[in-house]
Design a protein around this motif. Structure first.
Motif, PDB file in Angstrom:
ATOM      1  N   ARG A  48      30.780  38.371  30.427  1.00 36.22           N
ATOM      2  CA  ARG A  48      31.971  39.094  30.812  1.00 36.22           C
ATOM      3  C   ARG A  48      31.586  40.150  31.842  1.00 36.22           C
ATOM      4  NH1 ARG A  48      36.247  42.880  27.472  1.00 36.22           N
ATOM      5  NH2 ARG A  48      34.471  44.313  27.490  1.00 36.22           N
ATOM      6  N   LEU A  49      32.189  40.023  33.013  1.00 41.17           N
ATOM      7  CA  LEU A  49      31.994  41.009  34.070  1.00 41.17           C
ATOM      8  C   LEU A  49      33.091  42.060  33.983  1.00 41.17           C
ATOM      9  CD1 LEU A  49      31.214  38.664  37.090  1.00 41.17           C
ATOM     10  CD2 LEU A  49      29.684  39.467  35.285  1.00 41.17           C
ATOM     11  N   ALA A  50      32.736  43.278  34.335  1.00 37.28           N
ATOM     12  CA  ALA A  50      33.706  44.373  34.359  1.00 37.28           C
ATOM     13  C   ALA A  50      33.686  45.043  35.728  1.00 37.28           C
ATOM     14  CB  ALA A  50      33.391  45.393  33.274  1.00 37.28           C
ATOM     15  N   CYS A  51      34.853  45.492  36.157  1.00 33.34           N
ATOM     16  CA  CYS A  51      34.990  46.214  37.428  1.00 33.34           C
ATOM     17  C   CYS A  51      35.790  47.481  37.130  1.00 33.34           C
ATOM     18  CB  CYS A  51      35.690  45.343  38.448  1.00 33.34           C
ATOM     19  SG  CYS A  51      36.110  46.183  39.997  1.00 33.34           S
ATOM     20  N   ALA A  52      35.108  48.605  37.131  1.00 32.94           N
ATOM     21  CA  ALA A  52      35.748  49.879  36.823  1.00 32.94           C
ATOM     22  C   ALA A  52      36.105  50.606  38.112  1.00 32.94           C
ATOM     23  CB  ALA A  52      34.813  50.732  35.976  1.00 32.94           C
ATOM     24  N   ALA A  53      37.374  50.994  38.216  1.00 29.02           N
ATOM     25  CA  ALA A  53      37.852  51.688  39.410  1.00 29.02           C
ATOM     26  C   ALA A  53      37.852  53.201  39.185  1.00 29.02           C
ATOM     27  CB  ALA A  53      39.255  51.218  39.765  1.00 29.02           C
ATOM     28  N   SER A  54      37.646  53.931  40.276  1.00 33.87           N
ATOM     29  CA  SER A  54      37.628  55.395  40.192  1.00 33.87           C
ATOM     30  C   SER A  54      39.025  55.991  40.266  1.00 33.87           C
ATOM     31  CB  SER A  54      36.766  55.965  41.331  1.00 33.87           C
ATOM     32  OG  SER A  54      37.293  55.579  42.591  1.00 33.87           O
ATOM     33  N   VAL A  55      40.027  55.113  40.464  1.00 36.03           N
ATOM     34  CA  VAL A  55      41.412  55.553  40.532  1.00 36.03           C
ATOM     35  C   VAL A  55      42.247  54.701  39.587  1.00 36.03           C
ATOM     36  CG1 VAL A  55      41.170  56.346  42.912  1.00 36.03           C
ATOM     37  CG2 VAL A  55      41.947  54.007  42.452  1.00 36.03           C
ATOM     38  N   ASN A  56      43.500  55.060  39.436  1.00 36.12           N
ATOM     39  CA  ASN A  56      44.422  54.289  38.608  1.00 36.12           C
ATOM     40  C   ASN A  56      44.626  52.912  39.245  1.00 36.12           C
ATOM     41  OD1 ASN A  56      46.730  53.225  37.289  1.00 36.12           O
ATOM     42  ND2 ASN A  56      47.412  55.297  36.791  1.00 36.12           N
ATOM     43  N   ILE A  57      44.378  51.860  38.486  1.00 40.62           N
ATOM     44  CA  ILE A  57      44.466  50.521  39.081  1.00 40.62           C
ATOM     45  C   ILE A  57      45.902  50.122  39.408  1.00 40.62           C
ATOM     46  CG2 ILE A  57      42.283  49.675  38.167  1.00 40.62           C
ATOM     47  CD1 ILE A  57      43.807  48.236  35.968  1.00 40.62           C
ATOM     48  N   PHE A  58      46.875  50.876  38.935  1.00 42.38           N
ATOM     49  CA  PHE A  58      48.256  50.614  39.359  1.00 42.38           C
ATOM     50  C   PHE A  58      48.458  50.990  40.824  1.00 42.38           C
ATOM     51  CE2 PHE A  58      50.500  48.776  35.998  1.00 42.38           C
ATOM     52  CZ  PHE A  58      50.087  49.322  34.798  1.00 42.38           C
ATOM     53  N   ASP A  59      47.487  51.732  41.398  1.00 41.10           N
ATOM     54  CA  ASP A  59      47.552  52.049  42.818  1.00 41.10           C
ATOM     55  C   ASP A  59      47.292  50.821  43.686  1.00 41.10           C
ATOM     56  OD1 ASP A  59      46.025  55.372  42.554  1.00 41.10           O
ATOM     57  OD2 ASP A  59      48.055  54.656  42.184  1.00 41.10           O
ATOM     58  N   PHE A  60      46.737  49.762  43.074  1.00 42.90           N
ATOM     59  CA  PHE A  60      46.399  48.554  43.828  1.00 42.90           C
ATOM     60  C   PHE A  60      47.505  47.515  43.699  1.00 42.90           C
ATOM     61  CE2 PHE A  60      42.527  50.438  44.574  1.00 42.90           C
ATOM     62  CZ  PHE A  60      41.756  50.628  43.435  1.00 42.90           C
ATOM     63  N   ASN A  61      47.727  46.762  44.782  1.00 45.46           N
ATOM     64  CA  ASN A  61      48.686  45.662  44.730  1.00 45.46           C
ATOM     65  C   ASN A  61      48.141  44.548  43.844  1.00 45.46           C
ATOM     66  OD1 ASN A  61      48.843  46.651  47.942  1.00 45.46           O
ATOM     67  ND2 ASN A  61      50.735  46.632  46.769  1.00 45.46           N
ATOM     68  N   PHE A  62      46.860  44.265  44.007  1.00 44.22           N
ATOM     69  CA  PHE A  62      46.201  43.287  43.172  1.00 44.22           C
ATOM     70  C   PHE A  62      44.698  43.494  43.208  1.00 44.22           C
ATOM     71  CE2 PHE A  62      44.810  40.687  46.732  1.00 44.22           C
ATOM     72  CZ  PHE A  62      45.812  40.832  47.678  1.00 44.22           C
ATOM     73  N   MET A  63      44.015  42.881  42.250  1.00 41.72           N
ATOM     74  CA  MET A  63      42.564  42.916  42.176  1.00 41.72           C
ATOM     75  C   MET A  63      42.043  41.499  41.999  1.00 41.72           C
ATOM     76  SD  MET A  63      41.939  46.394  39.943  1.00 41.72           S
ATOM     77  CE  MET A  63      40.182  46.488  40.353  1.00 41.72           C
ATOM     78  N   CYS A  64      40.865  41.260  42.550  1.00 43.62           N
ATOM     79  CA  CYS A  64      40.313  39.904  42.588  1.00 43.62           C
ATOM     80  C   CYS A  64      38.834  39.927  42.233  1.00 43.62           C
ATOM     81  CB  CYS A  64      40.387  39.309  43.995  1.00 43.62           C
ATOM     82  SG  CYS A  64      41.934  39.483  44.842  1.00 43.62           S
ATOM     83  N   TRP A  65      38.348  38.761  41.944  1.00 48.08           N
ATOM     84  CA  TRP A  65      36.917  38.488  41.877  1.00 48.08           C
ATOM     85  C   TRP A  65      36.586  37.411  42.911  1.00 48.08           C
ATOM     86  CZ3 TRP A  65      33.345  41.210  39.233  1.00 48.08           C
ATOM     87  CH2 TRP A  65      33.781  42.019  38.180  1.00 48.08           C
ATOM     88  N   TYR A  66      35.449  37.613  43.562  1.00 46.82           N
ATOM     89  CA  TYR A  66      34.896  36.637  44.493  1.00 46.82           C
ATOM     90  C   TYR A  66      33.468  36.332  44.064  1.00 46.82           C
ATOM     91  CZ  TYR A  66      38.605  37.272  48.007  1.00 46.82           C
ATOM     92  OH  TYR A  66      39.806  37.291  48.672  1.00 46.82           O
ATOM     93  N   LEU A  67      32.937  35.232  44.578  1.00 48.97           N
ATOM     94  CA  LEU A  67      31.525  34.948  44.382  1.00 48.97           C
ATOM     95  C   LEU A  67      30.912  34.491  45.703  1.00 48.97           C
ATOM     96  CD1 LEU A  67      30.864  31.631  44.305  1.00 48.97           C
ATOM     97  CD2 LEU A  67      32.037  31.822  42.121  1.00 48.97           C
ATOM     98  N   GLN A  68      29.622  34.714  45.817  1.00 46.80           N
ATOM     99  CA  GLN A  68      28.889  34.227  46.981  1.00 46.80           C
ATOM    100  C   GLN A  68      27.595  33.600  46.500  1.00 46.80           C
ATOM    101  OE1 GLN A  68      28.242  37.076  50.137  1.00 46.80           O
ATOM    102  NE2 GLN A  68      27.871  35.439  51.600  1.00 46.80           N
ATOM    103  N   ALA A  69      27.562  32.271  46.574  1.00 45.91           N
ATOM    104  CA  ALA A  69      26.373  31.539  46.180  1.00 45.91           C
ATOM    105  C   ALA A  69      25.333  31.603  47.299  1.00 45.91           C
ATOM    106  CB  ALA A  69      26.739  30.091  45.872  1.00 45.91           C
ATOM    107  N   PRO A  70      24.066  31.403  46.966  1.00 50.81           N
ATOM    108  CA  PRO A  70      23.001  31.470  47.983  1.00 50.81           C
ATOM    109  C   PRO A  70      23.280  30.536  49.151  1.00 50.81           C
ATOM    110  CG  PRO A  70      22.051  31.378  45.791  1.00 50.81           C
ATOM    111  CD  PRO A  70      23.521  31.166  45.621  1.00 50.81           C
TER     112      PRO A  70
END
Length: 115
Positions: free
Chosen positions: A19-41
């Motif tokens: 389980r990955l976590a992404c903690a924001a320094s601001v209220n996440i309601f300030d964002f339109n959306f949040m995503c995860w990306y990956l970059q393989a070698p």
């Protein structure tokens, strides 16, 4: 100043979970959306999953049914639960937040799936 701090990466055996976590320094309601990306070698960064402010989610075909994106508004944190991991999931995973015309990225964290 917006900061996204990711945690939870590491080494896991095929078929395992992380389980990955992404903690924001601001209220996440300030964002339109949040995503995860990956970059393989040796590959381009690619989109994995999105969660919008209403809680609606969307997934890349390669992870649908195995990964789940969720949010904890009280903790200003977005999660990526990854199950049934495969060696092909090995990559650096990045969290991204979008607010209007601005994009914010986390520092990335390594996920390695190997026996």
């Amino acid at each position: 100043h917006v900061q996204l701090v990711e945690s939870g990466g590491g080494l896991v055996q095929p078929g395992g979970s992380l389980r990955l976590a992404c903690a924001a320094s601001v209220n996440i309601f300030d964002f339109n959306f949040m995503c995860w990306y990956l970059q393989a070698p040796g590959k381009e960064r690619e989109w994995v999953a999105t969660i919008i402010s209403t809680g609606s989610t969307n997934y890349a075909r390669s992870v649908k049914g195995r990964f789940t994106i969720s949010r904890d508004n009280a903790k200003n944190t977005v999660y990526l639960q990854m199950n049934s991991l495969e060696p092909e999931d090995t990559a650096v995973y990045y969290c991204k937040a979008v607010a209007g015309i601005y994009d914010y990225w986390g520092q990335g964290l390594q996920v390695t799936v190997s026996s």
